[in-house]
Design a protein around this motif. Sequence first.
Motif, mmCIF file in Angstrom:
data_model
loop_
_atom_site.group_PDB
_atom_site.id
_atom_site.type_symbol
_atom_site.label_atom_id
_atom_site.label_comp_id
_atom_site.label_asym_id
_atom_site.label_seq_id
_atom_site.Cartn_x
_atom_site.Cartn_y
_atom_site.Cartn_z
ATOM 1 N N ASP A 1 0.813 -1.212 0.000
ATOM 2 C CA ASP A 1 0.000 0.000 0.000
ATOM 3 C C ASP A 1 0.853 1.271 0.000
ATOM 4 O OD1 ASP A 1 -2.462 -1.378 0.045
ATOM 5 O OD2 ASP A 1 -2.306 -1.651 2.219
ATOM 6 N N LEU A 2 2.170 1.089 0.095
ATOM 7 C CA LEU A 2 3.061 2.251 0.160
ATOM 8 C C LEU A 2 4.101 2.288 -0.949
ATOM 9 C CD1 LEU A 2 3.865 2.342 4.003
ATOM 10 C CD2 LEU A 2 2.114 3.651 2.778
ATOM 11 N N VAL A 3 4.520 1.133 -1.428
ATOM 12 C CA VAL A 3 5.597 1.056 -2.412
ATOM 13 C C VAL A 3 5.089 0.366 -3.671
ATOM 14 C CG1 VAL A 3 7.906 0.175 -2.926
ATOM 15 C CG2 VAL A 3 7.368 1.032 -0.627
ATOM 16 N N TYR A 4 5.259 1.026 -4.799
ATOM 17 C CA TYR A 4 4.793 0.512 -6.084
ATOM 18 C C TYR A 4 5.994 0.301 -7.000
ATOM 19 C CZ TYR A 4 0.292 1.814 -4.188
ATOM 20 O OH TYR A 4 -0.815 1.902 -3.370
ATOM 21 N N LEU A 5 5.750 -0.363 -8.107
ATOM 22 C CA LEU A 5 6.827 -0.692 -9.041
ATOM 23 C C LEU A 5 6.507 -0.131 -10.419
ATOM 24 C CD1 LEU A 5 8.851 -2.398 -7.437
ATOM 25 C CD2 LEU A 5 6.564 -3.209 -6.861
ATOM 26 N N GLU A 6 7.534 0.341 -11.081
ATOM 27 C CA GLU A 6 7.448 0.674 -12.494
ATOM 28 C C GLU A 6 8.302 -0.361 -13.215
ATOM 29 O OE1 GLU A 6 7.770 4.702 -14.982
ATOM 30 O OE2 GLU A 6 9.686 4.115 -14.120
ATOM 31 N N MET A 7 7.655 -1.325 -13.851
ATOM 32 C CA MET A 7 8.431 -2.337 -14.550
ATOM 33 C C MET A 7 8.967 -1.776 -15.859
ATOM 34 S SD MET A 7 7.603 -6.233 -15.814
ATOM 35 C CE MET A 7 7.888 -6.985 -14.203
ATOM 36 N N ASP A 8 10.277 -1.743 -15.974
ATOM 37 C CA ASP A 8 10.898 -1.501 -17.266
ATOM 38 C C ASP A 8 10.924 -2.855 -17.964
ATOM 39 O OD1 ASP A 8 13.019 -1.424 -19.315
ATOM 40 O OD2 ASP A 8 13.334 0.617 -18.572
ATOM 41 N N ILE A 9 10.063 -3.003 -18.945
ATOM 42 C CA ILE A 9 9.824 -4.324 -19.535
ATOM 43 C C ILE A 9 11.072 -4.834 -20.239
ATOM 44 C CG2 ILE A 9 8.361 -5.596 -21.160
ATOM 45 C CD1 ILE A 9 6.164 -3.450 -20.537
ATOM 46 N N TYR A 10 11.777 -3.955 -20.931
ATOM 47 C CA TYR A 10 13.007 -4.369 -21.595
ATOM 48 C C TYR A 10 14.009 -4.922 -20.591
ATOM 49 C CZ TYR A 10 17.593 -3.857 -23.845
ATOM 50 O OH TYR A 10 18.858 -4.070 -24.306
ATOM 51 N N TRP A 11 14.277 -4.157 -19.529
ATOM 52 C CA TRP A 11 15.270 -4.598 -18.555
ATOM 53 C C TRP A 11 14.811 -5.846 -17.805
ATOM 54 C CZ3 TRP A 11 19.942 -3.509 -19.372
ATOM 55 C CH2 TRP A 11 20.339 -2.258 -19.855
ATOM 56 N N ALA A 12 13.503 -6.013 -17.656
ATOM 57 C CA ALA A 12 13.010 -7.236 -17.022
ATOM 58 C C ALA A 12 13.312 -8.453 -17.892
ATOM 59 C CB ALA A 12 11.513 -7.121 -16.756
ATOM 60 N N ASP B 1 4.466 -12.556 -15.547
ATOM 61 C CA ASP B 1 3.839 -13.239 -14.413
ATOM 62 C C ASP B 1 3.886 -12.388 -13.155
ATOM 63 O OD1 ASP B 1 3.195 -15.429 -15.950
ATOM 64 O OD2 ASP B 1 4.926 -16.618 -15.321
ATOM 65 N N TYR B 2 4.971 -11.645 -12.964
ATOM 66 C CA TYR B 2 5.039 -10.761 -11.797
ATOM 67 C C TYR B 2 3.877 -9.776 -11.797
ATOM 68 C CZ TYR B 2 9.677 -12.082 -10.015
ATOM 69 O OH TYR B 2 10.733 -12.757 -9.442
ATOM 70 N N VAL B 3 3.560 -9.247 -12.963
ATOM 71 C CA VAL B 3 2.500 -8.248 -13.068
ATOM 72 C C VAL B 3 1.130 -8.889 -12.894
ATOM 73 C CG1 VAL B 3 1.495 -6.457 -14.518
ATOM 74 C CG2 VAL B 3 3.963 -6.895 -14.613
ATOM 75 N N LEU B 4 0.911 -10.030 -13.527
ATOM 76 C CA LEU B 4 -0.400 -10.661 -13.481
ATOM 77 C C LEU B 4 -0.767 -11.127 -12.068
ATOM 78 C CD1 LEU B 4 -0.385 -12.733 -16.795
ATOM 79 C CD2 LEU B 4 -1.236 -10.415 -16.380
ATOM 80 N N LYS B 5 0.238 -11.450 -11.263
ATOM 81 C CA LYS B 5 -0.022 -11.897 -9.894
ATOM 82 C C LYS B 5 -0.348 -10.747 -8.950
ATOM 83 C CE LYS B 5 2.905 -16.039 -10.172
ATOM 84 N NZ LYS B 5 4.177 -16.667 -9.730
ATOM 85 N N ARG B 6 0.102 -9.542 -9.285
ATOM 86 C CA ARG B 6 -0.099 -8.395 -8.395
ATOM 87 C C ARG B 6 -0.204 -7.112 -9.238
ATOM 88 N NH1 ARG B 6 4.692 -10.777 -8.143
ATOM 89 N NH2 ARG B 6 4.308 -11.990 -6.260
ATOM 90 N N PRO B 7 -1.200 -7.012 -10.105
ATOM 91 C CA PRO B 7 -1.268 -5.876 -11.041
ATOM 92 C C PRO B 7 -1.371 -4.517 -10.355
ATOM 93 C CG PRO B 7 -3.316 -7.119 -11.054
ATOM 94 C CD PRO B 7 -2.341 -7.939 -10.285
ATOM 95 N N HIS B 8 -1.956 -4.473 -9.160
ATOM 96 C CA HIS B 8 -2.116 -3.188 -8.477
ATOM 97 C C HIS B 8 -0.783 -2.584 -8.078
ATOM 98 C CE1 HIS B 8 -1.566 -5.980 -5.139
ATOM 99 N NE2 HIS B 8 -1.284 -4.949 -4.371
ATOM 100 N N ARG B 9 0.280 -3.381 -8.049
ATOM 101 C CA ARG B 9 1.583 -2.854 -7.640
ATOM 102 C C ARG B 9 2.330 -2.202 -8.801
ATOM 103 N NH1 ARG B 9 5.030 -5.468 -3.002
ATOM 104 N NH2 ARG B 9 5.426 -3.218 -2.842
ATOM 105 N N TYR B 10 1.806 -2.321 -10.006
ATOM 106 C CA TYR B 10 2.503 -1.814 -11.197
ATOM 107 C C TYR B 10 1.667 -0.737 -11.906
ATOM 108 C CZ TYR B 10 5.688 -5.761 -10.638
ATOM 109 O OH TYR B 10 6.616 -6.652 -10.142
ATOM 110 N N PRO B 11 1.573 0.451 -11.321
ATOM 111 C CA PRO B 11 0.799 1.498 -12.012
ATOM 112 C C PRO B 11 1.497 2.025 -13.265
ATOM 113 C CG PRO B 11 1.874 2.394 -10.062
ATOM 114 C CD PRO B 11 2.102 0.909 -10.031
ATOM 115 N N LEU B 12 2.831 1.894 -13.319
ATOM 116 C CA LEU B 12 3.609 2.451 -14.420
ATOM 117 C C LEU B 12 4.462 1.384 -15.080
ATOM 118 C CD1 LEU B 12 5.018 5.571 -12.521
ATOM 119 C CD2 LEU B 12 3.087 5.579 -14.097
#
Length: 351
Positions: free
Chosen positions: A232-243, A265-276
């Motif tokens: 609820d406090l820390v979110y992730l911006e996945m850089d898809i290339y670097w991932a 899979d990281y995103v699909l399991k917890r989509p709310h953590r990846y707003p960007l």
Amino acid sequence: MSRFSQPDPELTHRIGRRGMLGVAAGATAAALLGAAAGPATATTQTAAAPGTAGAPGRGRPVLPPGRLGIQLYSLRDKVSTLGFGPVFAELERYGYDEVEFAGYTQGSAGPITLAQLKRLARSHGLNPIGSHVGYYSGDPDAYTFATNLTKVLDDAQALGLKHIGTASNPFRYGSTVDAWKRAAEDFNTYGAAARARGMKFYQHNHSEEFSFAADKPHVRLYDVLLAETDPDLVYLEMDIYWAYVGQFRFSRRPDGTPAPFDPLDYVLKRPHRYPLFHVKDGVSDPSTQHGYRMVDVGDGDIDYRRFLSAVTRLRGERFAHHWQAEHDNPAESFTFARKSSEHLHSLREKC
């Protein structure tokens, strides 16, 4: 005039990028805009009415309307010589909706206040969605979360940002599990402070986050970050290339045993953590250290129709994410911005 973001020395040392907006002026603004004006006029029509060229099918657009942004680091050469105004005008023509900052100065183009910058973006229909700031520095006066949190948040609030984050990795205290737990505590602190201002704090990955802990080589450090930060406090911006580079480099543990993972899979399991997200592309090249060579979006092998479709098809998630095009070192930055918008707007879901 407000204090502005400075390059993050830790990140510059590790990966040699994001020294933002310190380039000396080259050509004049008129000459640069003149060079870009020809193709821009024609291609803006494609971005505004997407799906004609290169669209794989006639289904719903993969990219949700109003959610295409760009990381301005990709256009640092143009910002430093032309200023934000002409750059924002071009992005408006290319069909962009949002911008993510990597610094608030514009080099030789002259000073600008945060209030002016906010108005300028909005006047071109661009929503300032986020910004990258350094995590920490040995200089107590540096513009980072660790050394100047209140000022960082003041500036973000002045710009009307909904997200404020860092592209620095969590190696501040080392590469052990406990070291990353300490970094996670820092991030929780920044997240709580950002939340109190109505913003979300986020961390942007490179490939090293997917490596393994020095003291527990069966533990992936990215998993420590996810587990130890408050969702609820820390979110992730996945850089898809670097991932995907991380997938190439770290799908085996140091002892050689398999440790496969799919960034999606990281995103699909917890989509709310990846707003960007950062949308950048690469051509597969297993002979290189990273397994990919970075190219303009649409010229590489990363399947963005698959990735975006999988995320935006989740119930309630179509408009919950922001997709920022990026290229660390484009051959021609306006061309990169135009091509990226065209490609992403053209993508269609399978019927």
